[in-house]
Scaffold this active site. Structure first.
Site, PDB file in Angstrom:
ATOM      1  N   HIS A 474       1.257  -5.040   6.159  1.00 28.05           N
ATOM      2  CA  HIS A 474       2.270  -4.083   5.732  1.00 28.05           C
ATOM      3  C   HIS A 474       2.424  -4.112   4.216  1.00 28.05           C
ATOM      4  O   HIS A 474       3.529  -4.150   3.685  1.00 28.05           O
ATOM      5  CB  HIS A 474       3.610  -4.386   6.415  1.00 28.05           C
ATOM      6  CG  HIS A 474       3.571  -4.257   7.903  1.00 28.05           C
ATOM      7  ND1 HIS A 474       4.562  -4.781   8.726  1.00 28.05           N
ATOM      8  CD2 HIS A 474       2.662  -3.688   8.730  1.00 28.05           C
ATOM      9  CE1 HIS A 474       4.258  -4.516   9.988  1.00 28.05           C
ATOM     10  NE2 HIS A 474       3.109  -3.861  10.021  1.00 28.05           N
ATOM     11  N   HIS A 475       1.324  -4.059   3.483  1.00 23.45           N
ATOM     12  CA  HIS A 475       1.347  -4.150   2.027  1.00 23.45           C
ATOM     13  C   HIS A 475       2.051  -2.928   1.431  1.00 23.45           C
ATOM     14  O   HIS A 475       1.821  -1.797   1.861  1.00 23.45           O
ATOM     15  CB  HIS A 475      -0.079  -4.235   1.470  1.00 23.45           C
ATOM     16  CG  HIS A 475      -1.051  -4.875   2.409  1.00 23.45           C
ATOM     17  ND1 HIS A 475      -0.890  -6.164   2.873  1.00 23.45           N
ATOM     18  CD2 HIS A 475      -2.185  -4.404   2.988  1.00 23.45           C
ATOM     19  CE1 HIS A 475      -1.894  -6.462   3.679  1.00 23.45           C
ATOM     20  NE2 HIS A 475      -2.679  -5.406   3.775  1.00 23.45           N
TER      21      HIS A 475
END
Length: 539
Positions: A474-475
């Site tokens: 989930h960058h």
């Protein structure tokens, strides 16, 4: 004379596909979409559980790897990102979560006018088509169909939900409704048993329009400037170096590729760019900095009840599931592996959930080398309960280490580098065992396999999650949005500070990470971003 487009979009991922659809809908604007990868029309991309096959497939995956992380006991984490039409929405686990409403109120409170809960809720409702839920919160008739498990939930979901209730968590029928907190069953970007990626929901319909041109295998190498204005994009396509001219340039490559392209084009930390021989267009140390990400860990049990391991491990089970999927588009291959889960607080004094919970009716302690083991689980009945932190305070960065546009950037993260991140994960893993100790789930468990019953004291638990946890992909926040050019990369209209004609529109612009999976918020940013761009074009 070469054609000049109204908009050039770099990246056909979750946000880029939405942008391409929204910006071409009226027929007024000519749009060029550049995608470094190829087509999404592949069997293991379209089959929902096929993401186990794409996890290490370099033909559809950038396959990034981070620098060794002290917070993960020196391990180098793997960062898969989609390199095909649909981007990471074509290789992810398809869980659809918007995030907590207060996350967006935090965005607004930080000065990001137009990005509060009311504005993003309108965008979410407009883009989605979901048959259930409260219409005050959920959309009907939008291009993105969202579905429930329906009658296909694994039998272990029921005892899991009963156990979480006895552990003190309430049941929540819709994490994207009035209240996120609680436990329940997840919703997915799946339609009729086929992955409903951003490419399928938004881009494929838009590709029928004459005012959209899509170029695949076209990797952007540099933004072209005339003075202070972005006027085009240089790219490489099948070995040929090409240029495209546009009145508006939009980067939608995601939290890794967008800051990388900005830096390669002279927008980023000045000292770094100078050291690599890149002329500085705009010195901005925020480009690629302050990356946020969710990190998670699984606890695993051997079960006395059948799990997906029993269905998908033997050859005949694989054959049965494959035939079922091909003939009916149902069965385990038509779903995500994450079925039950939810959001909870590790301390009652918190105002909102800080942990996400996952229940997976399978286990993967004996992986096959070079392949994510979703399609090859353990040879025994196993169940995993997983966690990821919702609002971590540890950060990382994405920085180029070479002027070569085809070289991977350097990704550095400092997981669990703050006391608060360590303390909340410690509390969370203890709560997992509290859930596992509740009936009827406890009666179905034969033994805890990971980390094992001998791991009990705080130091041992901390060392375990440092050793076994990692990114949950989930960058975000590497081109963060903000009104102050000194602390951000883009303004609230998504325009890159200090230059003209250039915007960023993807998860990299999140001012702060939201609670939950990031695919839905990335698509929302594309939808909301297109609204803003069309408003500005009419002004």
């Amino acid at each position: 004379m070469a054609e000049t487009f109204d908009y050039i979009i770099v990246g056909a991922g979750s946000a880029g596909c939405v942008l391409a659809d929204r910006l071409t809908r009226s027929g007024t604007h000519r749009v060029l979409l550049l995608e470094a990868g190829g087509t999404d029309l592949r069997f293991y991309v379209q089959m929902p559980l096929g993401y186990g096959k794409t996890f290490y497939d370099k033909s559809v995956n950038w396959m990034y790897r981070a620098e060794p992380d002290p917070g993960l006991n020196g391990q180098s984490d793997f960062y898969p990102r989609g390199r095909l039409l649909g981007g990471s929405s074509s290789i992810n686990a398809m869980v659809y979560i918007r995030g907590h409403r207060q996350d967006y109120e935090d965005w607004r409170a930080a000065g990001n006018v137009g990005w509060g809960w009311n504005e993003v809720l309108s965008a979410y409702k407009a883009m989605e088509n979901y048959a259930g839920g409260d219409p005050a919160y959920r959309g009907r008739g939008g291009p993105l169909t969202i579905t429930d498990l329906g009658g296909q939930a694994h039998p272990l979901c029921k005892p899991f939900l009963e156990a979480t209730g006895k552990a003190g968590l309430k049941f929540t029928p819709d994490f994207n409704g009035a209240e996120q907190e609680g436990v329940g069953l997840y919703q997915y970007t799946i339609k009729n048993g086929i992955r409903n990626s951003a490419a399928r929901a938004f881009l494929r319909p838009a590709m029928k329009r004459r005012n959209l041109r899509v170029e695949t295998h076209a990797q952007a190498t540099r933004i072209l400037f005339e003075g202070n204005r972005a006027v085009g994009v240089a790219y490489v396509q099948r070995g040929m170096k090409l240029d495209a001219k546009g009145r508006g340039i939009i980067l939608a490559g995601g939290a890794i590729n967008s800051p990388q392209l900005l830096q390669l084009s002279g927008i980023g930390p000045g000292a770094l760019l100078h050291s690599l021989g890149i002329p500085v267009v705009r010195d901005n140390p925020n480009v690629g900095a302050r990356m946020q990400d969710h990190h998670g860990v699984n606890y695993t049990w051997r079960m006395t009840a059948p799990t997906l391991n029993d269905e998908l491990r033997p050859w005949w089970g694989k054959l049965k599931a494959g035939v079922q999927y091909i003939l009916t588009r149902k069965g385990p291959l038509s779903l995500s592996i994450n079925q039950g889960g939810g959001f909870f607080r590790t301390h009652p004094g918190m105002t909102r959930p800080n942990m996400q919970l996952y229940m997976q009716a399978f286990s993967t302690l004996i992986p096959r080398a070079g392949e994510r083991p979703i399609l090859n689980p353990d040879p025994f009945s196993g169940l995993s309960l997983g966690l990821s932190n919702c609002r971590p305070t540890s950060t990382g960065e994405v920085m180029i280490s070479s002027a070569d546009p085809l070289a991977h950037p350097r990704i550095s993260f400092r997981a669990y580098s703050t006391v608060s991140d360590v303390e909340e994960m410690l509390a969370a893993v203890k709560f997992l065992r509290k859930i596992a100790a509740q009936e009827p789930l406890r009666g179905l468990m034969a033994e805890e396999l990971r980390p094992g019953p001998a791991v009990t004291d705080d130091n041992a638990l901390i060392d375990d999650f440092r050793q076994r946890s990692g990114t949950v992909y989930h960058h975000a926040c590497t081109c963060r949005m903000g009104p102050d050019a000194g602390g951000s990369v883009v303004d609230t209209r998504l325009r890159v500070h200090g230059v003209e004609g250039l915007r960023v529109c993807d998860a990299s612009v999140f001012p702060n990470l939201i609670a939950g999976n990031t695919n839905a918020p990335a698509m929302m940013v594309g939808w909301r971003g297109a609204e803003i761009m069309l408003e500005d074009a009419r002004a």
